[in-house]
Design a protein around this motif. Structure first.
Motif, mmCIF file in Angstrom:
data_model
loop_
_atom_site.group_PDB
_atom_site.id
_atom_site.type_symbol
_atom_site.label_atom_id
_atom_site.label_comp_id
_atom_site.label_asym_id
_atom_site.label_seq_id
_atom_site.Cartn_x
_atom_site.Cartn_y
_atom_site.Cartn_z
ATOM 1 N N SER A 43 -24.822 14.313 2.082
ATOM 2 C CA SER A 43 -23.877 14.560 1.485
ATOM 3 C C SER A 43 -22.609 15.058 2.247
ATOM 4 O O SER A 43 -21.551 13.899 2.409
ATOM 5 N N GLU A 44 -22.822 15.451 3.174
ATOM 6 C CA GLU A 44 -22.074 16.484 3.816
ATOM 7 C C GLU A 44 -21.124 15.400 5.185
ATOM 8 O O GLU A 44 -19.798 14.767 4.843
ATOM 9 N N LEU A 45 -22.286 14.628 5.710
ATOM 10 C CA LEU A 45 -22.287 14.147 6.337
ATOM 11 C C LEU A 45 -21.351 12.403 6.317
ATOM 12 O O LEU A 45 -20.070 12.152 6.765
ATOM 13 N N ALA A 46 -21.518 12.509 4.233
ATOM 14 C CA ALA A 46 -20.007 11.016 3.975
ATOM 15 C C ALA A 46 -19.283 11.741 3.630
ATOM 16 O O ALA A 46 -18.202 10.887 3.948
ATOM 17 N N LEU A 47 -19.649 12.514 3.221
ATOM 18 C CA LEU A 47 -17.832 13.179 3.095
ATOM 19 C C LEU A 47 -16.726 12.789 5.011
ATOM 20 O O LEU A 47 -15.462 13.133 4.680
ATOM 21 N N VAL A 48 -17.694 13.821 5.389
ATOM 22 C CA VAL A 48 -17.236 13.644 6.516
ATOM 23 C C VAL A 48 -16.410 12.107 6.920
ATOM 24 O O VAL A 48 -15.122 12.148 7.524
ATOM 25 N N GLY A 72 -20.672 2.015 -8.426
ATOM 26 C CA GLY A 72 -21.198 2.864 -9.738
ATOM 27 C C GLY A 72 -23.406 2.722 -9.865
ATOM 28 O O GLY A 72 -24.206 3.824 -10.137
ATOM 29 N N ARG A 73 -23.019 1.347 -9.424
ATOM 30 C CA ARG A 73 -24.560 0.970 -9.387
ATOM 31 C C ARG A 73 -25.427 2.392 -8.702
ATOM 32 O O ARG A 73 -27.036 2.961 -8.453
ATOM 33 N N TRP A 74 -24.310 2.089 -6.894
ATOM 34 C CA TRP A 74 -25.474 2.977 -5.914
ATOM 35 C C TRP A 74 -25.464 4.378 -6.318
ATOM 36 O O TRP A 74 -26.103 5.321 -6.136
ATOM 37 N N ILE A 75 -24.876 5.040 -7.453
ATOM 38 C CA ILE A 75 -24.044 6.608 -7.922
ATOM 39 C C ILE A 75 -25.769 6.684 -8.999
ATOM 40 O O ILE A 75 -26.278 7.654 -8.605
ATOM 41 N N LEU A 78 -28.456 7.116 -6.824
ATOM 42 C CA LEU A 78 -29.240 7.693 -5.887
ATOM 43 C C LEU A 78 -29.060 9.069 -6.888
ATOM 44 O O LEU A 78 -30.378 10.071 -6.876
ATOM 45 N N ALA A 79 -28.510 9.394 -8.620
ATOM 46 C CA ALA A 79 -29.439 10.005 -9.018
ATOM 47 C C ALA A 79 -30.630 9.595 -9.430
ATOM 48 O O ALA A 79 -30.752 10.936 -9.298
ATOM 49 N N ALA A 80 -30.718 8.605 -9.358
ATOM 50 C CA ALA A 80 -32.402 8.399 -10.713
ATOM 51 C C ALA A 80 -33.434 8.903 -8.668
ATOM 52 O O ALA A 80 -34.297 9.915 -9.182
ATOM 53 N N LEU A 81 -32.806 9.266 -7.664
ATOM 54 C CA LEU A 81 -33.262 9.215 -6.496
ATOM 55 C C LEU A 81 -33.373 11.177 -6.384
ATOM 56 O O LEU A 81 -34.725 11.603 -5.937
ATOM 57 N N ILE B 344 -30.620 19.598 -14.675
ATOM 58 C CA ILE B 344 -29.052 19.968 -14.740
ATOM 59 C C ILE B 344 -28.183 19.415 -13.356
ATOM 60 O O ILE B 344 -26.977 18.991 -13.526
ATOM 61 N N SER B 345 -29.006 18.998 -12.609
ATOM 62 C CA SER B 345 -28.768 19.310 -11.326
ATOM 63 C C SER B 345 -28.337 16.967 -10.821
ATOM 64 O O SER B 345 -26.982 17.041 -10.181
ATOM 65 N N VAL B 346 -29.155 16.803 -11.937
ATOM 66 C CA VAL B 346 -28.757 15.346 -11.920
ATOM 67 C C VAL B 346 -26.889 15.043 -11.654
ATOM 68 O O VAL B 346 -26.277 14.332 -11.285
ATOM 69 N N PRO B 347 -26.308 15.198 -13.092
ATOM 70 C CA PRO B 347 -25.182 14.620 -13.973
ATOM 71 C C PRO B 347 -24.353 15.194 -12.562
ATOM 72 O O PRO B 347 -23.009 14.295 -12.309
ATOM 73 N N PHE B 348 -24.115 16.891 -12.142
ATOM 74 C CA PHE B 348 -24.039 17.230 -11.294
ATOM 75 C C PHE B 348 -23.605 16.392 -9.901
ATOM 76 O O PHE B 348 -22.607 16.287 -9.817
ATOM 77 N N ALA B 349 -25.274 16.044 -9.233
ATOM 78 C CA ALA B 349 -25.079 15.156 -8.026
ATOM 79 C C ALA B 349 -23.521 13.884 -9.019
ATOM 80 O O ALA B 349 -23.223 13.123 -7.698
ATOM 81 N N ILE B 350 -24.677 12.908 -9.597
ATOM 82 C CA ILE B 350 -23.335 11.460 -9.848
ATOM 83 C C ILE B 350 -21.729 12.069 -9.744
ATOM 84 O O ILE B 350 -20.984 11.601 -9.386
ATOM 85 N N VAL B 351 -21.194 13.152 -10.258
ATOM 86 C CA VAL B 351 -19.888 13.992 -10.369
ATOM 87 C C VAL B 351 -19.658 13.520 -8.635
ATOM 88 O O VAL B 351 -18.265 13.417 -8.692
ATOM 89 N N LEU B 352 -20.269 14.145 -7.626
ATOM 90 C CA LEU B 352 -20.047 14.849 -6.777
ATOM 91 C C LEU B 352 -20.439 13.674 -5.833
ATOM 92 O O LEU B 352 -19.798 13.569 -4.820
#
Lengths: 238, 570
Positions: A43-48, A72-75, A78-81, B344-352
């Motif tokens: 995440s930090e790498l992507a951000l930078v 949106g689909r990618w997010i 990743l959230a599923a992961l 609860i990490s999941v919704p915050f992961a989505i926002v980040l």
């Protein structure tokens, strides 16, 4: 570990893993570190990286609705992961927790500890391994246990909430007035380890320190015979 | 109905009473007894700033004592154990209840929600004035506790019973009562303010501003207001019960009177965990505004973010016992609370992820608000992932009540309240004052604050992993903590740098108010309604009621780079 850290914190000052489940707690800690570490670094790498690229970009095409749908689909993927990783951590941690809080073996050595502002009154069972008999030994801020044997501490508080903390055993249990909390563990290394209060319990909280002494079986027997039983003398009572 | 509400003059009652507006337009009317949401927002900002200085001073005293135990702290002297506990309690309470909430809900919420939804004022302007005055009263009561005999409360901001239930345990009497009353009154103020924000955001939206066209900052304010409405009650009730235990012989929290000391913890954390999100969500809202504006592109996954905000809010009500894994509650309960906590990490992961993805394909405009928001997100990521360790009961048994926890929540709250607060101040300062803050000083301020912060709390993660308990007056009392002293020294040195860096901000504000570049109505190229009106906006905000024609955060391609395609029709 970078040199800098090795110099500011000598390795010897880290609490040893000296109970039956301490190594497992440490390895769970390490496993979580690896999993969340990968996410964190990525995440930090992507951000930078994207910030860097975006600073240079000029006169580019605007982001369209279909770009956003793809993002949106990618997010969501990743959230599923993330969810999968979460559940894996949960699954791995749950078995260990269940073992830690399982009822103790019947042979566990009982020790009664009364916490109060700002000391630990430790009531050892003595040679007969039974609490409430004449050979019991009461000591202040000293907890003596044999190595390799399950020990059950029975914790109560005379006044406020304290927290019984044995860093080397990876054991922590809040101590409440009015209820008896129990926690058991097996020490795997003989030696002397810190006992600390981890819950703010008043202005003397910082000096509510004690010592855990783990004896090899022979010296534990010796100690139980040597110390004056409770019926004769109460050490440290005030 | 909506129409009539929107066009009702906020102080029509004063008008009816026969007082002319010219007479009202004095200093007192304008800056003190005002019903204008913008003035009230600035009043909240003032209260948060004053309390922030006290809270920062408390942090300094604690850090000094930990690095140089028993030595005399400049500006204070030697800190003894009882005042140490008092200052740590003051630090936590002030930062949570008197800085974070007044800043993120009070100041930004009040100032921006009516502007962003295109309203002339809050739905209930006089209630709004009552709420800021109530907060002023709460702050005064709270500060008064410094001056009573035996000093202020000293049982930690969590105020666990029975330590807090009987003066005999801490030696503090009246100070504790003042803590309880002040926090109760503080919550009453925030509740009133929350009702106002909620009503305004739902009922006073400009024509064409559908819910799914709302700026995300407004969404975070809505969710935070709902969270607070549902969670404040249990703690307000608990405060009354604790007052009764202390003075009227009841025994809700006292074991020897048949009560349960754990009950306080359940009530406190049932409130306390949602409270963390009451603070965090509006901060995320600031990042979600700042990122698209400076990235010159729409936020990624708007709808998913809105869903994630509500999901995190719902989940936040079923995680509270993760603060209590080793408290003596049923050990079987740890499992469900551990699962909800980790999930609860999941919704915050989505926002980040959405924030990070918004930088993809961006055409970035470098400016201080963006750098603050970026450093906040970069910092918050570590705060977020370290929560996973504490959500796992077996690991939490070791880390609970250590500096690992302290570092974890500072890594979530500092980027939210301080870095997020500064992102918001730099971003909306031109709207609030009509002048821009200096860029050069601003970027130095941002860089120093960000870097110094890492050096304060990274060492404390290490101390926590080494088993260092929190809230310990003098770590050198324990032999096993002595080798960790260098970590404390690094943290304290960085704290001094962090505090000193704030002087840059003060200089910047004073200089900019006097000499700063004059701001146009839309200096950053924003797309939401607050940029449709002049800087600062006139009384009642908009000369003509704005009409919203599209979603926020849209940009079009032009010869000179991307240009905003604002929400309003012009």
């Amino acid at each position: 570990m970078p040199r800098f850290l090795a110099e500011v914190i000598p390795r010897s000052s880290w609490p040893p893993a000296a109970s039956s489940f301490a190594a497992e707690v440490d390895s769970l800690f390490l496993a979580i570190t690896v999993v969340v570490g990968v996410w964190w670094v990525a995440s930090e790498l992507a951000l930078v990286a994207w910030t860097w690229a975006a600073l240079r970009r000029r006169h580019s095409a605007v982001v369209t609705a279909s770009d956003r749908r793809r993002e949106g689909r990618w997010i969501l993927r990743l959230a599923a992961l993330v969810l999968v990783c979460d559940l894996a951590i949960e699954a791995r941690g749950h078995g260990l927790w269940a073992r830690i809080v399982a009822p103790p073996p019947r042979t566990a050595l009982p020790i009664r500890i009364e916490a109060r502002q700002f000391a630990w009154l430790v009531h050892h069972p003595g040679r007969d391994r039974t609490l409430g008999t004449a050979d019991d030994i009461e000591l202040q801020n000293e907890l003596h246990i044999p190595v390799g044997e399950p020990v059950e501490v029975r914790l109560t508080s005379r006044d406020v909430i304290h927290s019984f903390f044995l860093p080397a055993m990876r054991v922590k249990q809040d101590v409440l007035p009015g209820t008896e909390a129990r926690r058991w563990f097996v020490a795997t290394q003989a030696g002397s380890f810190p006992l600390a209060c981890a819950e703010l319990c008043g202005f003397g909280h910082y000096r509510m320190a004690g010592e855990l002494v783990v004896h090899d079986p022979a010296s534990y027997e010796e100690l139980a015979g040597e110390r004056t039983p409770i019926g004769v003398h109460r050490e440290g009572e005030s | 109905m909506e129409e009539s509400l929107r066009h009702r003059a906020p102080h029509s009652a004063l008008g009816r009473a026969g007082v002319s507006f010219a007479q009202l337009d004095t200093f007192w009317r304008k800056w003190v007894f005002s019903t204008d949401h913008k003035v009230i927002g600035l009043q909240y900002l003032g209260i948060a700033s004053v309390m922030g200085v006290v809270g920062a001073f408390a942090a300094y005293l604690m850090r000094w004592q930990l690095a140089f135990p028993g030595s005399s702290a400049p500006l204070y002297g030697v800190l003894d154990p009882p005042p140490y506990n008092a200052w740590l309690t003051m630090h936590g309470t002030i930062m949570m209840f008197f800085v974070a909430m007044p800043l993120l809900l009070g100041a930004f919420g009040n100032y921006l929600v009516p502007l962003m939804v295109g309203a002339r004022d809050m739905a209930f302007p006089r209630l709004n004035m009552v709420s800021v005055w109530t907060l002023g009263l709460a702050s005064a009561i709270f500060l008064a506790s410094f001056f009573v005999e035996e000093g202020p409360a000293a049982a930690g901001w969590t105020n666990y019973t029975p330590l807090s239930a009987d003066p005999a345990f801490t030696g503090v009497g009246v100070g504790f009562d003042l803590w309880l009353v002040a926090v109760f009154v503080d919550f009453a103020a925030v509740l009133m303010s929350g009702i106002n924000v909620l009503t305004t955001a739902l009922n006073l939206r400009a024509s064409g501003l559908t819910l799914m066209r709302l700026p995300l900052f407004v969404w975070t304010q809505i969710v935070a207001a709902v969270l607070f409405l549902f969670s404040a009650g249990p703690l307000m009730g608990a405060i009354l019960m604790l007052l009764a235990d202390r003075h009227w012989g009841t025994g809700f929290f006292l074991a020897d009177r048949g009560g349960s000391p754990l009950l306080w913890q359940h009530l406190f954390w049932f409130f306390g965990h949602p409270e963390v999100y009451v603070i965090l969500l509006p901060a995320l809202g600031i990042f979600l505004e700042v990122f698209p504006t400076f990235a010159r592109r729409p936020i990624a996954a708007y709808g998913t973010i809105v869903a994630a905000l509500w999901a995190s809010a719902a989940l936040s009500f079923v995680v509270w016992a993760h603060h209590m894994f080793v408290s003596g509650m049923s050990v079987q309960l740890a499992l469900p609370f551990s699962i909800t906590t980790i999930i609860i990490s999941v919704p915050f992961a989505i926002v980040l992820f959405a924030l990070i993805a918004t930088l993809r394909g961006a055409e970035l405009q470098s400016a201080t608000p963006f750098w603050f928001a970026l450093s906040a997100v970069a910092t918050f990521l570590l705060g977020g992932v370290t929560g996973i360790f504490l959500g796992s009961p077996a690991v939490d048994m070791y880390l609970h009540d250590t500096y690992f926890v302290v570092a974890h929540f500072h890594y979530t709250l500092f980027p939210s309240v301080v870095l997020g607060g500064f992102a918001g101040i730099y971003y909306w300062f031109p709207k609030m004052t009509g002048r821009l803050l200096g860029e050069r000083l601003g970027q130095w301020h941002c860089g120093l604050t960000f870097v110094a912060f890492q050096f304060v709390f990274l060492p404390l993660f290490v101390a926590g992993v080494a088993g260092h308990m929190r809230r310990v007056y003098d770590p050198s009392y324990y032999a096993f903590l002595e080798p960790l002293l260098p970590l404390h020294r690094v943290a304290t040195g960085a704290t001094l740098v962090l505090l000193a860096a704030q002087i840059l901000f003060l200089v910047n504000v004073v200089w900019s108010l006097w000499r700063g570049r004059v701001a146009a109505s839309n200096p950053w190229g924003g797309t939401t309604l607050e940029w449709a009106t002049t800087s600062p906006p006139p009384h009642e905000n908009f000369a003509v009621a704005p009409v919203v024609v599209r979603e926020p955060y849209l940009y079009a391609r032009a010869a000179a780079g991307r240009v905003p395609n604002p929400q309003w029709s012009s």
